[in-house]
Write a protein that holds these residues in place. Sequence first.
Motif, PDB file in Angstrom:
ATOM      1  N   SER A  31      60.170 -45.155 -37.300  1.00 52.84           N
ATOM      2  CA  SER A  31      59.056 -45.608 -36.475  1.00 52.84           C
ATOM      3  C   SER A  31      59.224 -47.091 -36.145  1.00 52.84           C
ATOM      4  O   SER A  31      59.303 -47.929 -37.040  1.00 52.84           O
ATOM      5  N   MET A  32      59.250 -47.384 -34.878  1.00 55.14           N
ATOM      6  CA  MET A  32      59.357 -48.772 -34.433  1.00 55.14           C
ATOM      7  C   MET A  32      57.970 -49.399 -34.219  1.00 55.14           C
ATOM      8  O   MET A  32      57.855 -50.543 -33.810  1.00 55.14           O
ATOM      9  N   LEU A  33      56.925 -48.658 -34.505  1.00 51.36           N
ATOM     10  CA  LEU A  33      55.561 -49.118 -34.279  1.00 51.36           C
ATOM     11  C   LEU A  33      55.230 -50.361 -35.110  1.00 51.36           C
ATOM     12  O   LEU A  33      54.495 -51.240 -34.661  1.00 51.36           O
ATOM     13  N   CYS A  34      55.780 -50.452 -36.299  1.00 56.37           N
ATOM     14  CA  CYS A  34      55.486 -51.605 -37.151  1.00 56.37           C
ATOM     15  C   CYS A  34      56.080 -52.900 -36.611  1.00 56.37           C
ATOM     16  O   CYS A  34      55.558 -53.974 -36.894  1.00 56.37           O
ATOM     17  N   TYR A  35      57.155 -52.819 -35.841  1.00 55.47           N
ATOM     18  CA  TYR A  35      57.672 -54.034 -35.195  1.00 55.47           C
ATOM     19  C   TYR A  35      56.640 -54.571 -34.211  1.00 55.47           C
ATOM     20  O   TYR A  35      56.399 -55.776 -34.140  1.00 55.47           O
ATOM     21  N   LEU A  36      56.019 -53.682 -33.451  1.00 61.51           N
ATOM     22  CA  LEU A  36      54.968 -54.094 -32.514  1.00 61.51           C
ATOM     23  C   LEU A  36      53.768 -54.650 -33.271  1.00 61.51           C
ATOM     24  O   LEU A  36      53.220 -55.689 -32.891  1.00 61.51           O
ATOM     25  N   LEU A  37      53.375 -53.980 -34.339  1.00 63.33           N
ATOM     26  CA  LEU A  37      52.270 -54.458 -35.158  1.00 63.33           C
ATOM     27  C   LEU A  37      52.576 -55.837 -35.733  1.00 63.33           C
ATOM     28  O   LEU A  37      51.703 -56.712 -35.774  1.00 63.33           O
ATOM     29  N   MET A  38      53.818 -56.056 -36.156  1.00 63.44           N
ATOM     30  CA  MET A  38      54.229 -57.347 -36.691  1.00 63.44           C
ATOM     31  C   MET A  38      54.075 -58.443 -35.634  1.00 63.44           C
ATOM     32  O   MET A  38      53.567 -59.524 -35.926  1.00 63.44           O
ATOM     33  N   ILE A  39      54.491 -58.163 -34.413  1.00 61.99           N
ATOM     34  CA  ILE A  39      54.388 -59.148 -33.337  1.00 61.99           C
ATOM     35  C   ILE A  39      52.927 -59.488 -33.058  1.00 61.99           C
ATOM     36  O   ILE A  39      52.562 -60.661 -32.923  1.00 61.99           O
ATOM     37  N   VAL A  40      52.077 -58.472 -33.009  1.00 63.43           N
ATOM     38  CA  VAL A  40      50.654 -58.687 -32.722  1.00 63.43           C
ATOM     39  C   VAL A  40      49.987 -59.491 -33.839  1.00 63.43           C
ATOM     40  O   VAL A  40      49.282 -60.478 -33.571  1.00 63.43           O
ATOM     41  N   VAL A  41      50.216 -59.099 -35.078  1.00 65.57           N
ATOM     42  CA  VAL A  41      49.551 -59.761 -36.196  1.00 65.57           C
ATOM     43  C   VAL A  41      50.028 -61.204 -36.354  1.00 65.57           C
ATOM     44  O   VAL A  41      49.214 -62.120 -36.527  1.00 65.57           O
TER      45      VAL A  41
END
Length: 125
Positions: A31-41
């Motif tokens: 899942s690459m979703l956590c990379y996006l979450l990391m950028i947002v947070v």
Amino acid sequence: MRKIVIGILIVCLYCFPFVYFSMYQDFANRSMLCYLLMIVVTSLLAYLGKFLCNSIPFIIGNIVSAVMSFYFIGRMEDTLGIGWDSGYFKPFSPSQLVIIVSILILIPQFFAMKLANGHKNNVKD
């Protein structure tokens, strides 16, 4: 005093090993979703840090987060022998990818800080 407390809180929130967690979720769940979450947070933390206090929590927080990610990557490779070096993160090793991603997440954080600086100047006027 308020700025110091907010700065410490932001540094504590940055202490989460964002890069390690994203890499682990990528490896374990594909899942690459956590990379996006990391950028947002991290961008949100950079914005709040700049808007509410100054740039010091941004600097300290990113260093601490990268160090924590290195620590957990090392423990993952040593204790579990999961095979992160088996080529999953080709053409990089996990340690190299921590460095690269840690540098790349600075880019959106700088934009968030610029945005916060603009909003901060508008509030003062």
